[in-house]
Motif scaffolding. Structure first.
Motif, PDB file in Angstrom:
ATOM      1  N   ILE A 270       2.647  27.675  -3.103  1.00  0.00           N
ATOM      2  CA  ILE A 270       1.925  28.526  -4.053  1.00  0.00           C
ATOM      3  C   ILE A 270       1.536  27.718  -5.283  1.00  0.00           C
ATOM      4  O   ILE A 270       0.410  27.821  -5.793  1.00  0.00           O
ATOM      5  N   LYS A 271       2.470  26.904  -5.746  1.00  0.00           N
ATOM      6  CA  LYS A 271       2.187  26.060  -6.905  1.00  0.00           C
ATOM      7  C   LYS A 271       1.017  25.120  -6.610  1.00  0.00           C
ATOM      8  O   LYS A 271       0.114  24.945  -7.437  1.00  0.00           O
ATOM      9  N   ASP A 272       1.027  24.516  -5.424  1.00  0.00           N
ATOM     10  CA  ASP A 272      -0.066  23.608  -5.048  1.00  0.00           C
ATOM     11  C   ASP A 272      -1.404  24.349  -5.028  1.00  0.00           C
ATOM     12  O   ASP A 272      -2.431  23.806  -5.451  1.00  0.00           O
ATOM     13  N   ALA A 273      -1.396  25.593  -4.540  1.00  0.00           N
ATOM     14  CA  ALA A 273      -2.629  26.387  -4.492  1.00  0.00           C
ATOM     15  C   ALA A 273      -3.154  26.675  -5.893  1.00  0.00           C
ATOM     16  O   ALA A 273      -4.368  26.602  -6.150  1.00  0.00           O
ATOM     17  N   LEU A 274      -2.260  26.988  -6.822  1.00  0.00           N
ATOM     18  CA  LEU A 274      -2.677  27.251  -8.207  1.00  0.00           C
ATOM     19  C   LEU A 274      -3.286  25.999  -8.841  1.00  0.00           C
ATOM     20  O   LEU A 274      -4.268  26.082  -9.587  1.00  0.00           O
ATOM     21  N   GLU A 275      -2.692  24.853  -8.549  1.00  0.00           N
ATOM     22  CA  GLU A 275      -3.230  23.610  -9.101  1.00  0.00           C
ATOM     23  C   GLU A 275      -4.622  23.315  -8.544  1.00  0.00           C
ATOM     24  O   GLU A 275      -5.509  22.843  -9.262  1.00  0.00           O
ATOM     25  N   GLU A 276      -4.822  23.595  -7.255  1.00  0.00           N
ATOM     26  CA  GLU A 276      -6.134  23.372  -6.643  1.00  0.00           C
ATOM     27  C   GLU A 276      -7.187  24.282  -7.275  1.00  0.00           C
ATOM     28  O   GLU A 276      -8.311  23.847  -7.580  1.00  0.00           O
ATOM     29  N   VAL A 277      -6.838  25.546  -7.465  1.00  0.00           N
ATOM     30  CA  VAL A 277      -7.767  26.488  -8.104  1.00  0.00           C
ATOM     31  C   VAL A 277      -8.082  26.030  -9.524  1.00  0.00           C
ATOM     32  O   VAL A 277      -9.240  26.062  -9.973  1.00  0.00           O
ATOM     33  N   SER A 278      -7.055  25.585 -10.244  1.00  0.00           N
ATOM     34  CA  SER A 278      -7.238  25.126 -11.622  1.00  0.00           C
ATOM     35  C   SER A 278      -8.195  23.948 -11.681  1.00  0.00           C
ATOM     36  O   SER A 278      -9.122  23.912 -12.507  1.00  0.00           O
ATOM     37  N   ASP A 279      -7.993  22.963 -10.794  1.00  0.00           N
ATOM     38  CA  ASP A 279      -8.853  21.772 -10.791  1.00  0.00           C
ATOM     39  C   ASP A 279     -10.302  22.153 -10.465  1.00  0.00           C
ATOM     40  O   ASP A 279     -11.251  21.658 -11.097  1.00  0.00           O
ATOM     41  N   ASP A 280     -10.452  23.051  -9.484  1.00  0.00           N
ATOM     42  CA  ASP A 280     -11.789  23.452  -9.064  1.00  0.00           C
ATOM     43  C   ASP A 280     -12.538  24.172 -10.190  1.00  0.00           C
ATOM     44  O   ASP A 280     -13.706  23.859 -10.498  1.00  0.00           O
ATOM     45  N   LEU A 281     -11.872  25.144 -10.823  1.00  0.00           N
ATOM     46  CA  LEU A 281     -12.524  25.926 -11.877  1.00  0.00           C
ATOM     47  C   LEU A 281     -12.805  25.086 -13.119  1.00  0.00           C
ATOM     48  O   LEU A 281     -13.835  25.271 -13.786  1.00  0.00           O
ATOM     49  N   ASN A 282     -11.914  24.155 -13.429  1.00  0.00           N
ATOM     50  CA  ASN A 282     -12.130  23.312 -14.606  1.00  0.00           C
ATOM     51  C   ASN A 282     -13.298  22.355 -14.411  1.00  0.00           C
ATOM     52  O   ASN A 282     -13.949  21.943 -15.381  1.00  0.00           O
ATOM     53  N   GLU A 283     -13.581  21.989 -13.166  1.00  0.00           N
ATOM     54  CA  GLU A 283     -14.740  21.151 -12.891  1.00  0.00           C
ATOM     55  C   GLU A 283     -16.041  21.948 -13.020  1.00  0.00           C
ATOM     56  O   GLU A 283     -17.079  21.423 -13.427  1.00  0.00           O
ATOM     57  N   ARG A 284     -15.984  23.237 -12.726  1.00  0.00           N
ATOM     58  CA  ARG A 284     -17.190  24.070 -12.679  1.00  0.00           C
ATOM     59  C   ARG A 284     -17.519  24.744 -14.011  1.00  0.00           C
ATOM     60  O   ARG A 284     -18.682  25.081 -14.272  1.00  0.00           O
TER      61      ARG A 284
END
Length: 662
Positions: A270-284
């Protein structure tokens, strides 16, 4: 019909049998104490078998030794004629729960559990007496019990009446030896209970930490040492020239070869999924409001999948984060100063016990943007905690304020706070359990004390809908109220009509934890927050083995009635379950069949009837159910002919059923 032996295993004889399987030429005959011949081991020959040189006498070897070690080994291996008696009135959900609370000497408990839980326990937690040389900590008698009761008197822990004294003084010549004997016995027995991939965690301070490792190296093998966790607990429990602000937790496995992969928490993915979402949204998204709006949309759609990480509902350029009340000082007064609200300019409301950080640390957190403010100054500030910092590996260093242990207890059970000296924090045990025990495994707490372990198990289950089970062992030490620390607990026990025992305080905490969890989970899935109380007592069977010159008239009557008159059918049932190795947490129901009281354990795993005047009608009715096991009283049949026919009836109707009598 074979009879159950009705006592715990004779581990000495089992060890001898194993040796003779390996070295049959070392088998010999010897005379026992009664002059009778028996099979034994030629130890001189065995020594030669294990040596590459001629054995002429004792040889030097690398080992841990102390006065009383042989006696401790003998005591650990010796069988006991005791049993576990159920106590429904002190239990919670007795018929359905899979948790056990065993009241009595933990050495006896470990012996009684040998067959039933052999190789079934995933995690054993041991928080033993710390054997401090100084101080006047309240040491509850569960720390040293049963066959080590004499130790308490020798070491000045208690007087001859069982009342507590100061900690084991340094002047005692057997300071380390007695402690080692106490631990040696329990560790040897606990190893048998561990699953092949099971682990034991031992909390200890510096006084005996080196001896714990040596003991475990000998019992578990040094190759099975997993590691040592340093718990930085801040609190200096034993002031010396060096302020001691940590404790050690030594970890040993049954077999390190059976430990799979790296220990990670269930929340790692779950933690890994949150980090992936964070990285994706911060790029966009560069704009912070847009960033938060998009994350909020994703969060609402996926919240049900986040489990305990569903608090991480905010995002900034640093990642996904939540607010934590870690600014609070637990347990006692902390730092007092003003933190001004950035909008109103007014001082924010302070935590009840003050801040846990000094003002200089708070200034640093404010400057780095790590403090979260409410809409106005009426809300207590929170600490910003990022998901990327969530610990998903079991680190060798763990920092947790030791004052949270008493705080956990105080918020749930304020009357019990003064009974226990520095109870472990729930968060500490949650952390250990979450990395080791999966949702349906068993954990055993050898020194239950304030029941922090069982509290942590129930809390974790409530978090992830797990089915973890606990077995808690606790000695019923008397709370005498003579010290100021125990007066409050004694007054509470009297107020509610509870016998003033440490074990009763332990059980009451688990009851309150379960009640609180159920209140918070109204409408949720079923969670087992109960526990089955079993109390160690003498055997249910009268001792009919006497020398002719030692038999009295009363003894003759006892031989007529081989079961003690004060024991119930349910008492007998649990001794049978122990002797047969049947899981003590299995569901039990009672029915009346052919006018007799019949117990069913896990439906048809075991059927027991201890009534008298059993006839063939009942036997046929039970045989028709084809149980795995069935047991009766040896003198429970209406006639000898009925007793003789039991095996024939079952042979015809249920040939696979194992039949026993007591």
């Amino acid at each position: 019909m074979d009879k159950l032996k009705m006592h715990s295993p004779d581990i000495t004889q089992q060890n001898i049998d194993k040796l003779l399987e390996l070295f049959p030429n070392c088998k010999t005959e010897k005379q026992d104490d009664n002059g009778e011949l028996s099979i034994g081991v030629d130890f001189d020959l065995l020594k030669q078998e294990l040596s590459k040189n001629i054995v002429e006498g004792p040889q030097e070897r690398y080992q841990l030794n102390w006065p009383g070690k042989k006696e401790a080994l003998l005591t650990a291996n010796a069988p006991i004629a005791k049993t576990l008696r159920p106590c429904r009135e002190e239990s919670v959900n007795f018929d359905t729960t899979e948790n056990l609370f065993i009241e009595g000497d933990n050495l006896d408990a470990l012996k009684l559990l040998q067959e039933t839980y052999l190789g079934k326990v995933k995690m054993i937690y041991i928080d033993p007496p710390y054997n401090r040389k100084k101080g006047n900590d309240l040491i509850y008698r569960d720390d040293f019990t049963g066959n080590t009761y004499e130790y308490l008197v020798r070491s000045n822990h208690i007087d001859s009446e069982g009342r507590q004294l100061e900690s084991n003084p340094e002047s005692n010549g057997r300071f380390h030896s007695d402690w080692l004997s106490m631990m040696f016995q329990r560790l040897r027995l606990s190893k048998n209970l561990l699953a092949d991939d099971g682990v034991v965690f031992i909390s200890i301070d510096d006084n005996e930490t080196h001896n714990v490792c040596k003991l475990c190296d000998e019992i578990f093998g040094e190759e099975n040492f997993v590691g040592t966790i340093i718990w930085k607990n801040v609190t200096d429990n034993n002031p010396t020239n060096v302020a001691v602000e940590h404790e050690s937790i030594h970890v040993y496995s049954k077999s390190i070869l059976n430990l799979e992969g790296v220990w990670k928490s269930k929340l790692s993915e779950i933690k890994d999924a949150l980090e992936e979402v964070s990285d994706d949204l911060n790029e966009r998204f560069e704009d912070t409001e847009e960033l938060q709006a998009e994350y909020t949309k994703w969060f609402r759609e996926n919240k049900s999948q986040l489990g305990p990480l569903d608090r991480y509902k905010y995002i900034d350029k640093g990642g996904v984060y939540t607010g934590s009340q870690s600014v609070h000082n637990p347990g006692k007064d902390g730092y007092r100063y003003d933190v001004l609200h950035p909008v109103s300019g007014e001082p924010c409301k302070q935590p009840l016990m003050g801040y846990r950080f000094p003002e200089s640390t708070m200034r640093g957190l404010l400057n780095s943007g790590k403090i979260l403010f409410g809409d106005n100054h009426d809300k207590i500030i929170e600490l910003k905690v990022y998901a990327k910092d969530y610990a998903d590996k079991l680190s060798s260093v763990f920092e947790l304020d030791g004052r949270t242990g008493p705080y956990d207890l105080k918020t749930l059970f304020p009357e019990a706070v003064k009974v226990f000296s520095n109870p472990k924090p729930v968060a500490l045990l949650e952390r250990l359990i979450s990395f080791v025990m999966s949702s349906n495994q068993i954990g055993l707490d050898m020194f239950a004390g304030s029941s922090t372990f069982s509290h942590a198990v129930l809390k974790l289950n409530a978090t992830d809908n797990g089915l973890r089970k606990f077995i808690s062992l606790q000695f019923p030490e008397i709370i005498d109220g003579k010290s100021k620390d125990s007066k409050l607990a004694l007054e509470f026990c009297k107020k509610v009509g509870m016998e003033p025992l440490i074990s009763n305080i332990s059980k009451e905490r688990v009851r309150r934890v379960g009640k609180k969890i159920n209140e918070e989970r109204l409408g949720g899935t079923f969670l087992d927050t109960g526990f089955r109380v079993l109390k160690i007592d003498s055997s249910n069977m009268n001792d009919v083995h006497y020398r002719p010159d030692a038999v009295s008239k009363d003894d003759l009557f006892n031989q007529v009635e081989h079961i003690k008159t004060d024991r119930s059918s349910e008492d007998l049932l649990f001794q049978v379950m122990l002797d047969w190795g049947v899981d003590l947490s299995l569901p039990i129901r009672k029915e009346v069949i052919e006018g007799k009281e019949v117990y069913f354990v896990n439906d048809d795993d075991l059927i027991a009837c201890f009534d008298k005047d059993i006839d063939e009608a009942l036997i046929k009715a039970l045989a028709a159910k084809a149980p795995l096991r069935v047991v009766f009283r040896d003198d429970g049949f209406v006639s000898d002919s009925v007793k003789i026919n039991v095996e024939q009836i079952f042979k015809q109707l249920a040939p696979a059923t194992d039949i026993k009598a007591i």
